[in-house]
Design a protein around this motif. Sequence first.
Motif, PDB file in Angstrom:
ATOM      1  N   LEU A 258       0.835  -1.199   0.000  1.00 25.43           N
ATOM      2  CA  LEU A 258       0.000   0.000   0.000  1.00 25.43           C
ATOM      3  C   LEU A 258       0.872   1.252   0.000  1.00 25.43           C
ATOM      4  N   ARG A 259       1.940   1.223   0.761  1.00 28.18           N
ATOM      5  CA  ARG A 259       2.860   2.358   0.795  1.00 28.18           C
ATOM      6  C   ARG A 259       3.437   2.636  -0.594  1.00 28.18           C
ATOM      7  N   LYS A 260       3.774   1.577  -1.318  1.00 26.71           N
ATOM      8  CA  LYS A 260       4.314   1.743  -2.663  1.00 26.71           C
ATOM      9  C   LYS A 260       3.267   2.320  -3.607  1.00 26.71           C
ATOM     10  N   SER A 261       2.030   1.852  -3.495  1.00 22.12           N
ATOM     11  CA  SER A 261       0.960   2.375  -4.339  1.00 22.12           C
ATOM     12  C   SER A 261       0.679   3.837  -4.005  1.00 22.12           C
ATOM     13  N   PHE A 262       0.668   4.146  -2.734  1.00 20.58           N
ATOM     14  CA  PHE A 262       0.475   5.510  -2.257  1.00 20.58           C
ATOM     15  C   PHE A 262       1.555   6.428  -2.830  1.00 20.58           C
ATOM     16  N   SER A 263       2.792   5.972  -2.767  1.00 18.53           N
ATOM     17  CA  SER A 263       3.929   6.745  -3.266  1.00 18.53           C
ATOM     18  C   SER A 263       3.827   6.980  -4.769  1.00 18.53           C
ATOM     19  N   LEU A 264       3.400   5.979  -5.499  1.00 14.45           N
ATOM     20  CA  LEU A 264       3.274   6.109  -6.948  1.00 14.45           C
ATOM     21  C   LEU A 264       2.300   7.227  -7.310  1.00 14.45           C
ATOM     22  N   LEU A 265       1.162   7.260  -6.647  1.00 12.18           N
ATOM     23  CA  LEU A 265       0.184   8.305  -6.926  1.00 12.18           C
ATOM     24  C   LEU A 265       0.708   9.665  -6.482  1.00 12.18           C
TER      25      LEU A 265
END
Length: 286
Positions: A258-265
């Motif tokens: 989730l942290r990686k997805s959050f960072s991508l956005l």
Amino acid sequence: MRAADKGLKKSSATKIHGQGEIEFFHRDGYTNLSHLYQRDPVRILFPDFPADEIKQGIIVTTSGGMVGGDKISLDLTFGERTSAMVMPQAAEKIYGSSRYDSVINVDLKAKSMAWAEYLPQETILFDGARLNRTTRIEATADAKILAGEIIVFGRQGSGETFTTGFLRDAWEVRRDQKLIWADTLLLKNNVSKVINHPACFDGASVVGTVILICDDIDSYIGEVQGILSNTFTTVRTGASLINGVLVARFIGKDALNLRKSFSLLWRSLRHSVASLPKTMPRLWQI
């Protein structure tokens, strides 16, 4: 080792009220600091940043976490034409409490033509934690704001879940003094039942929110939905426009994904909206 680290409860005699105030102003093409106030256990640092980046204010909680009765207040003001990011140094730990709430109040104000980033690290709720948090945002019509939050239910690395406790996480967004969006996540009583119910969190261990406020908000919803459609399969996402506020949601069973997805956005939005580097600050990588 602190008593809180052992899972013990803090008495009312040892409650803390940390406070941090930051105000930025613009002069000669640069964002500068015009006001700073800090009270234990809150400390605010201003590290060096790359030439193509914006000024950064780092919030440090020196107590190592919060327990029942502790309170932290942050007042962040981004003056006209300023560009800055404020973020915590590390994840905020909320320890268990049998009686008192831990209270966090964040007041963010963005004035004309400001770019304000309020980048979260995770808030980790230990089992039995009680957290009451309110984030208030006030923006002028032509300000731009990117803000968010990540909440982790329990210490995953220790095999702990958030089965009992209390959580109230509220947002209030005003534009030119008019309330345009309000949202509250409330968990109390039978917390584990709500988290595990398929119609609620479906066993998720982490949730996240990103909000974007700017004048041409309609032009970014397609980009956001496209990014979210390509995230990890273990992370469920969604985005919508609500009364001029773009809201993106994340929910998953793996905090790292989730942290990686959050960072991508986040990286994509700061680049598209504010023409900033498509990167995260160094502290985010630690």
